[in-house]
Motif scaffolding. Sequence first.
Motif, short mmCIF file in Angstrom:
data_model
loop_
_atom_site.label_atom_id
_atom_site.label_comp_id
_atom_site.label_asym_id
_atom_site.label_seq_id
_atom_site.Cartn_x
_atom_site.Cartn_y
_atom_site.Cartn_z
N PRO A 71 0.34 -1.47 0.14
CA PRO A 71 -0.03 0.08 0.51
C PRO A 71 0.77 1.33 -0.14
CG PRO A 71 -0.21 -0.80 2.42
CD PRO A 71 0.84 -1.88 1.26
N LEU A 72 0.67 1.40 -1.04
CA LEU A 72 1.79 3.22 -0.94
C LEU A 72 0.85 4.39 -1.77
CD1 LEU A 72 4.41 2.61 -3.95
CD2 LEU A 72 5.17 2.55 -1.52
N THR A 178 5.70 6.99 -10.23
CA THR A 178 6.75 6.39 -10.40
C THR A 178 7.54 7.45 -8.87
OG1 THR A 178 7.65 7.37 -11.54
CG2 THR A 178 7.14 5.50 -12.22
N HIS A 179 7.55 7.78 -8.47
CA HIS A 179 8.05 8.91 -7.27
C HIS A 179 8.45 8.40 -6.05
CE1 HIS A 179 5.12 10.93 -5.23
NE2 HIS A 179 4.51 10.82 -6.87
N THR A 180 8.06 7.17 -5.86
CA THR A 180 7.83 6.51 -3.89
C THR A 180 7.87 5.06 -4.72
OG1 THR A 180 6.09 8.15 -3.28
CG2 THR A 180 6.39 6.36 -2.05
N ARG A 181 8.72 4.39 -3.75
CA ARG A 181 8.99 3.06 -4.40
C ARG A 181 9.36 2.26 -2.59
NH1 ARG A 181 11.36 6.41 -7.89
NH2 ARG A 181 13.70 6.50 -5.55
N PHE A 182 8.35 0.79 -3.07
CA PHE A 182 8.48 0.35 -1.92
C PHE A 182 9.39 -0.53 -1.38
CE2 PHE A 182 8.49 -4.18 0.40
CZ PHE A 182 7.41 -3.58 1.88
N VAL A 183 10.94 -0.54 -0.11
CA VAL A 183 11.45 -1.34 -0.05
C VAL A 183 11.74 -2.27 0.64
CG1 VAL A 183 13.97 -1.07 0.84
CG2 VAL A 183 12.51 1.32 -0.48
N SER A 184 11.13 -2.27 1.75
CA SER A 184 10.58 -3.93 2.75
C SER A 184 10.10 -3.20 4.09
CB SER A 184 11.88 -4.09 3.00
OG SER A 184 12.90 -2.88 4.22
N VAL A 185 9.33 -4.34 4.25
CA VAL A 185 9.09 -4.28 5.87
C VAL A 185 9.34 -5.03 6.85
CG1 VAL A 185 6.56 -5.80 5.00
CG2 VAL A 185 6.57 -3.58 6.75
N SER A 186 9.27 -5.09 7.80
CA SER A 186 9.82 -5.88 9.02
C SER A 186 8.70 -5.91 9.55
CB SER A 186 10.89 -5.16 10.00
OG SER A 186 10.05 -3.77 10.68
N ALA A 187 7.60 -7.00 9.62
CA ALA A 187 6.72 -7.64 10.19
C ALA A 187 7.37 -8.81 11.31
CB ALA A 187 5.54 -8.43 9.08
N PRO B 139 6.07 12.53 -3.50
CA PRO B 139 5.94 11.62 -2.92
C PRO B 139 5.64 12.20 -1.18
CG PRO B 139 7.80 11.92 -4.08
CD PRO B 139 7.26 13.11 -4.37
N ALA B 162 2.20 -2.57 11.08
CA ALA B 162 2.70 -3.88 10.52
C ALA B 162 4.23 -3.88 11.32
CB ALA B 162 2.88 -4.66 9.61
N GLY B 163 4.95 -2.89 11.51
CA GLY B 163 6.08 -3.08 12.16
C GLY B 163 6.30 -1.16 11.72
N LEU B 164 7.89 -2.38 11.42
CA LEU B 164 8.68 -0.40 10.64
C LEU B 164 8.59 -1.74 9.06
CD1 LEU B 164 11.32 -0.64 12.63
CD2 LEU B 164 9.83 0.77 12.84
N GLU B 165 8.22 -0.40 8.01
CA GLU B 165 8.15 -0.08 6.70
C GLU B 165 9.05 0.72 5.77
OE1 GLU B 165 3.83 0.43 3.59
OE2 GLU B 165 5.48 2.00 3.71
N THR B 166 9.59 0.70 5.09
CA THR B 166 10.69 1.71 4.38
C THR B 166 10.60 1.60 3.12
OG1 THR B 166 12.96 0.79 5.84
CG2 THR B 166 13.22 2.02 3.98
N LEU B 167 10.50 3.26 2.86
CA LEU B 167 10.12 3.11 1.84
C LEU B 167 10.53 4.13 0.61
CD1 LEU B 167 6.61 5.75 1.87
CD2 LEU B 167 7.44 2.90 0.71
N GLU B 168 11.52 4.88 -0.61
CA GLU B 168 12.06 5.49 -1.02
C GLU B 168 11.44 6.21 -2.20
OE1 GLU B 168 16.55 4.25 -3.96
OE2 GLU B 168 14.50 4.12 -4.52
N VAL B 169 11.70 7.38 -1.47
CA VAL B 169 11.46 8.44 -2.06
C VAL B 169 11.79 9.46 -3.23
CG1 VAL B 169 9.16 8.89 -0.67
CG2 VAL B 169 11.19 10.16 -0.39
N ASP B 170 11.58 9.93 -4.43
CA ASP B 170 12.57 11.07 -5.16
C ASP B 170 12.27 12.58 -4.34
OD1 ASP B 170 12.62 9.16 -6.98
OD2 ASP B 170 11.21 9.58 -8.23
#
Lengths: 314, 249
Positions: A71-72, A178-187, B139, B162-170
């Motif tokens: 979800p972004l 495309t300016h926002t990208r999901f990297v990871s989630v540590s659930a 963003p 859910a915890g910690l989420e990481t995003l990359e934004v321009d």
Amino acid sequence: MSQNILIVAEHDGRTLSVATAKCVACAATVPDATITIVVCAADTTALAQQAAALAGVGTVLTVEHPVHAHPLAAALAPQVAALAAPYTHVFGPSSTFGKDLMPRVAALLKTVQVSDIMAVESATRFRRPIYAGNAILTVEVLDGAKVVGTVRTASFQPAGGGGTARIEAATPAVAPPTHTRFVSVSAARSDRPDLQSAARVVSGGRALGSAENFQLLYGLADTLGAAVGASRAAVDAGYAPNELQVGQTGKIIAPELYLAIGISGAIQHLTGIKDARTIVAINKDPDAPIFEVADFGLVGDLFEIVPQLQKLLG
Amino acid sequence: MKRILVGIKRVVDYNVRIRVKPDGSGVLTDGVKMSVNPFDEIALEEALRIKERGAAEEVVVVTVGPADCQPQLRTCLAMGADRALHVQTDTPLEPLATAGVLRTLIEREQPFLVLLGKQAIDDDNGQTGQMLAALWDRPQATFASKIELTEGKAQVTREVDAGLETLEVDLPAVVTVDLRLNEPRYVKLPDIMKAKKKPLDTLTLESLGITPRTQLKTLRYEPPAQRSKGVRVNDAAELLAVLKHKGLL
């Protein structure tokens, strides 16, 4: 006048969140409401069926796109806004998902958002908490403005099942950015019930004294089939991970049974549990504020009482 | 110039016990201590640390509100902000209108990063940052607990359910901050003296060409329903007995 309500579904890609069923329950309290759920996901098949089974839902719209695998808000908001024209209200849950997304939707629609709806008085009149729940506001949306709202999930029981909504594919005419990208989630994956929706919660505070001692609560929680929570003091002291935090700045929950163990009861914590059906407090300080709100209070040393409880339950 | 814009709000201090006026027209604020919204203070602290690391050249704070907001802006200047903008208005603005003001100021200031608190502790709306990002078509990363800047991008860790989420934004982007991002510094007396000489510009909505819309009317304030005080039990066995009796076990 009939109301046409669009609810943005929250899910983890496989399962619809109970928060969505609570949004349906909230929407159903708006007089003369027709309810539609929009499911945005990479694969909507199973999710759409779950949404269609919720009682009171007329239509489920599916928006399938690889970008919705996570979800972004930046990707979801323009698509939701593009679908919003026929609706009088657009609701989402007051979870981190909805809090992130819905204001972005409201701004794209140039309309107002009512945050944390705890009660519906009419199609345009809502009650919501401010000052961390220390005051309750009644607000009126003016001049027929479209109402974007986040639903305070602790205030509503989830809608039931047995619904037979029709499912339609929707294709909003906007490309996600495309300016926002999901990297990871540590659930923090666990076999325990989810804190937000658990019927029973065992929660610990600073009095636990260490991360090792905090483990004591997991045993009791497992015996009770309960989720584990923590006060902000316990989280800040490093005894428990952040996602366990219950309170105004953490999770606001409404379990059937809440056991507050070694929690003094700071206002910000009490705000997070005031809709719990039964609160039990165990604390060695007889003057702790938690006893002012507890249905059952037990003054004593938690390091004696918790093992006793577990022995008696086992 | 590499500039960070930080939005701040003047709110009732978080230590004040809030009381609703007997006539339901608002909460009592006469003689009550006012402060910078704690989440906004964290946003400013982060901006200052980014500048101190050499990744920004100027930190500008902005607030929208009545003349009384100036002490809070001075506090921000004392913390280390380079200059302050005060969009002065006696009309309380809705979040969408505040976001519109910030959007206009972005045109003038051209920041590469806008930092805000995730919500103000008075209205608890939690909307302004996301609305600004939408109006700006840039963003957003909300509820940040970690911000890492690289060339033209930011990696932001967010506190989600859910915890910690990481995003990359321009960049440029809007980031709203959560409690665990940092601990704001204390202001020292020499900094307060220095802050008096820093620029604080006052603007009006008219000068920015903004006519705010009102789409929400507050009908009444009420105190929350109180839970009644319960009963004391004597030991673990009695506790389990009453819970079983209530059908909770």
